[in-house]
Design a protein around this motif. Structure first.
Motif, PDB file in Angstrom:
ATOM      1  N   ARG A  78      38.655  36.946  47.402  1.00 36.98           N
ATOM      2  CA  ARG A  78      39.354  35.978  48.238  1.00 36.98           C
ATOM      3  C   ARG A  78      40.785  35.739  47.780  1.00 36.98           C
ATOM      4  O   ARG A  78      41.621  35.252  48.550  1.00 36.98           O
ATOM      5  N   ILE A  79      41.094  36.049  46.518  1.00 35.21           N
ATOM      6  CA  ILE A  79      42.391  35.689  45.952  1.00 35.21           C
ATOM      7  C   ILE A  79      43.519  36.448  46.649  1.00 35.21           C
ATOM      8  O   ILE A  79      44.500  35.853  47.108  1.00 35.21           O
ATOM      9  N   SER A  80      43.386  37.772  46.752  1.00 30.30           N
ATOM     10  CA  SER A  80      44.427  38.543  47.430  1.00 30.30           C
ATOM     11  C   SER A  80      44.434  38.265  48.933  1.00 30.30           C
ATOM     12  O   SER A  80      45.483  38.365  49.579  1.00 30.30           O
ATOM     13  N   SER A  81      43.279  37.908  49.500  1.00 31.82           N
ATOM     14  CA  SER A  81      43.230  37.574  50.924  1.00 31.82           C
ATOM     15  C   SER A  81      44.075  36.340  51.225  1.00 31.82           C
ATOM     16  O   SER A  81      44.811  36.296  52.214  1.00 31.82           O
ATOM     17  N   ASP A  98      42.452  32.182  57.986  1.00 30.60           N
ATOM     18  CA  ASP A  98      42.881  30.805  57.731  1.00 30.60           C
ATOM     19  C   ASP A  98      43.350  30.595  56.305  1.00 30.60           C
ATOM     20  O   ASP A  98      44.080  29.639  56.039  1.00 30.60           O
ATOM     21  N   GLY A  99      42.942  31.475  55.397  1.00 27.17           N
ATOM     22  CA  GLY A  99      43.361  31.333  54.003  1.00 27.17           C
ATOM     23  C   GLY A  99      44.850  31.543  53.821  1.00 27.17           C
ATOM     24  O   GLY A  99      45.531  30.747  53.156  1.00 27.17           O
ATOM     25  N   TYR A 100      45.387  32.607  54.413  1.00 27.79           N
ATOM     26  CA  TYR A 100      46.822  32.885  54.271  1.00 27.79           C
ATOM     27  C   TYR A 100      47.684  31.823  54.959  1.00 27.79           C
ATOM     28  O   TYR A 100      48.687  31.369  54.374  1.00 27.79           O
ATOM     29  N   PRO A 101      47.350  31.373  56.186  1.00 27.66           N
ATOM     30  CA  PRO A 101      48.116  30.265  56.782  1.00 27.66           C
ATOM     31  C   PRO A 101      48.102  29.002  55.929  1.00 27.66           C
ATOM     32  O   PRO A 101      49.108  28.285  55.857  1.00 27.66           O
ATOM     33  N   MET A 102      46.967  28.709  55.275  1.00 21.96           N
ATOM     34  CA  MET A 102      46.926  27.548  54.385  1.00 21.96           C
ATOM     35  C   MET A 102      47.897  27.746  53.220  1.00 21.96           C
ATOM     36  O   MET A 102      48.616  26.807  52.828  1.00 21.96           O
ATOM     37  N   ILE A 114      38.543  25.746  47.877  1.00 22.70           N
ATOM     38  CA  ILE A 114      37.548  25.679  48.954  1.00 22.70           C
ATOM     39  C   ILE A 114      36.742  26.978  49.014  1.00 22.70           C
ATOM     40  O   ILE A 114      35.518  26.967  49.167  1.00 22.70           O
ATOM     41  N   SER A 115      37.435  28.104  48.877  1.00 20.67           N
ATOM     42  CA  SER A 115      36.727  29.390  48.924  1.00 20.67           C
ATOM     43  C   SER A 115      35.777  29.528  47.742  1.00 20.67           C
ATOM     44  O   SER A 115      34.691  30.096  47.876  1.00 20.67           O
ATOM     45  N   ALA A 116      36.177  29.010  46.569  1.00 20.55           N
ATOM     46  CA  ALA A 116      35.303  29.072  45.394  1.00 20.55           C
ATOM     47  C   ALA A 116      34.055  28.221  45.596  1.00 20.55           C
ATOM     48  O   ALA A 116      32.939  28.637  45.256  1.00 20.55           O
ATOM     49  N   GLY A 300      37.669  27.475  58.242  1.00 20.19           N
ATOM     50  CA  GLY A 300      37.853  28.895  58.496  1.00 20.19           C
ATOM     51  C   GLY A 300      37.899  29.713  57.225  1.00 20.19           C
ATOM     52  O   GLY A 300      37.767  30.943  57.261  1.00 20.19           O
ATOM     53  N   VAL A 301      38.091  29.062  56.095  1.00 22.57           N
ATOM     54  CA  VAL A 301      38.013  29.715  54.785  1.00 22.57           C
ATOM     55  C   VAL A 301      36.589  29.635  54.254  1.00 22.57           C
ATOM     56  O   VAL A 301      36.045  30.604  53.714  1.00 22.57           O
ATOM     57  N   ALA A 302      35.965  28.474  54.439  1.00 24.67           N
ATOM     58  CA  ALA A 302      34.622  28.246  53.893  1.00 24.67           C
ATOM     59  C   ALA A 302      33.574  29.125  54.566  1.00 24.67           C
ATOM     60  O   ALA A 302      32.687  29.670  53.894  1.00 24.67           O
TER      61      ALA A 302
END
Length: 505
Positions: A78-81, A98-102, A114-116, A300-302
């Protein structure tokens, strides 16, 4: 109650100081590998398999470490995403939406946290599902005869398209290559096959050498060609400002995604990519106008993170109970078990109960270790993305060569590994998937053995292969597994590409 007793015994194995230390090491290394774009869990586990042989680890310790690498790589993807808008592997594609826009809004730390948390929930729910479902499936598999096992192996090959997502013709070619390699050596009737008088080939081709060559060495060659040079420039990660209310808000999403991901993982050929996609899509439909998906919605990340981590643990169910890997990474783990003279399947739960339940207990412990590692140490993992590959590649190469040499102490294996590395590089260039090659090599001997056994029992009557209701059911699922991925797969991939393409850079 019996399962609870086995699980308690498993905790005794997992909490042994040596096993606990290597679980922590595996979780840490897996997260580092997952953070590197393009490597993914299958390559990560393949690269580190030689480390287990170099260190002379026991079977339980080796499997615990590499299973922790698997789980850590799913976290790390998820980190590079989120920071680069580059998915660490295919299942992490949906996290980009949604991760990159955040991250662009200055909420990179929140997105990573949140992803963790969602990954933790997904893995935890799926591990509980593994505990409940695996013994039931193992007991059911004890009713299988040679005809049923042959049909089961056909089912595994038929669902390869779902695992690889590649051209069906190229998938079949890859599987046939693996089956051809599996025939090298002396068969169970004492006949030499394709040894060409080379003494080292009498016992067949060592699948660990093939795996490290095809995955690790070819990945290094591809990495040098495509990404050698400078590291990536990442978005700055500010201080974490995540409230308890934010965590509560993603819990329903994470729970739904976990269940869907686990189901996708248990189904042969479905995998983490499907778990991630359906979790995100369902959540978007449930929330409707209440969500802001595609613009930086935390849910959208979760959703995809819970889905793909749930699927990764779910894929262990068919691997442990039936000996049929549910993903590319579990195929590599299957090879590790076979190399330790352990045959995955229903009998493993009685003959090697300490290893099975030790690994399951280690997964539970590893989830907590990963959550503790991923939030406070995220800065370290982020800085890894800026390290030029020319500093990382020599270390990976050294681990692969030392590990393979430690298995047999012969340079023949090193030459063989390099040869398979170049072969893997060529297959990648031709877009021929590598996972079917490995599965053909791993499942080929058992498939042949069960076919021979069935023919002996029936005195050469081929109808024995579909003489029982269970065998017919497996044949039917095999046909569906062969056809459906090539109907549904392109539709899903097209939608995923449209969605990820809409995020921009």
């Amino acid at each position: 109650m019996e399962t609870l007793g086995f699980l308690i015994d498993g905790f005794g194995v997992a909490l042994a100081p040596e096993n606990l230390m290597f679980a922590l090491l595996g979780a840490f290394l897996g997260t580092l590998i997952g953070a590197l774009p393009g490597l993914g869990p299958a390559n990560g586990v393949a690269i580190l398999i030689p480390l287990a042989f170099t260190l002379g680890l026991r079977a339980d310790t080796s499997l615990i470490m590499l299973t922790s690498v698997y789980a850590g790589a799913m976290y790390g993807g998820r980190i590079s995403s989120i920071l680069l808008n580059i998915p660490g592997d295919e299942p992490a594609m949906m996290t980009c939406l949604d991760g990159y826009p955040m991250a662009q809004k200055g909420k990179a730390a929140e997105a990573l946290a949140i992803s963790a948390i969602a990954s933790f929930i997904g893995s935890l729910i799926a591990t509980i599902g593994l505990i409940l479902l695996a013994p039931i499936l193992a007991d059911f598999a004890l009713t299988f005869g040679p005809a049923e096992y042959f049909a089961l192996f056909l089912l595994a090959f038929a669902t390869l398209g779902g695992i690889t997502g590649k051209n069906p013709v190229k998938t079949v070619i890859a599987a046939c290559l693996g089956l051809m390699i599996a025939t090298v050596g002396i068969d169970n009737t004492g006949v030499q096959r394709y040894t060409f008088g080379v003494l080292e080939l009498y016992e067949g081709v060592d699948f660990i050498i093939v795996i490290v060559g095809l995955f690790a060495i070819s990945e290094l060659l591809t990495f040098i060609e495509e990404r050698a040079g400078k590291g990536h420039k990442t978005i700055k990660v500010n201080g974490l400002k995540l409230s308890f209310k934010d965590i509560v808000a993603i819990l329903p999403t994470s729970l739904r995604g976990s269940v869907l991901g686990f189901i996708a993982g248990v189904l042969p050929g479905a995998g983490a990519s499907l778990g991630s996609f359906i979790s995100y899509t369902l959540e978007k439909k449930i929330l409707g106008d209440k969500g802001q998906f595609g613009t930086g919605d935390p849910r959208g990340v979760a959703a995809p993170e819970a889905g793909n981590n749930g699927a990764s643990s779910g894929a262990l169910v068919p691997m442990l109970t039936l000996g049929v890997p549910g993903s590319g990474t579990t195929a590599v783990l299957l090879a590790l078990l076979i190399s330790q003279n352990i045959t995955p399947g229903p009998l493993m739960f009685t003959q090697h109960a300490d290893i099975v339940w030790g690994v399951i207990a280690a997964l539970l412990i590893g989830n907590f270790l990963l959550l503790v590692l991923n939030i406070p140490l995220v800065g370290l993992f982020v800085r890894l993305l800026s390290v030029p590959p020319m500093f990382l590649l020599p270390i990976v190469t050294m681990v692969a060569f030392v590990g393979i040499y430690s298995i047999s102490n012969t340079t023949f294996d090193l030459y063989f590994m390099v040869a398979f590395g170049f072969a893997g590089y060529i297959l990648r260039k031709l877009e021929i998937p590598l996972v079917p090659v490995i599965l053909g090599l791993l499942l080929g001997p058992e498939m042949e053995k069960n076919l021979r056994h069935a023919m002996d029992i029936s005195d050469g009557d081929w109808t024995i292969l579909w003489s029982s209701g269970l065998a017919i059911g497996l044949w039917a699922f095999a046909i569906l597994g062969l056809v459906l991925p090539y109907i549904i797969g392109p539709i899903l991939r097209k939608r995923m590409q449209i969605k990820t393409g809409a995020t921009g850079d």
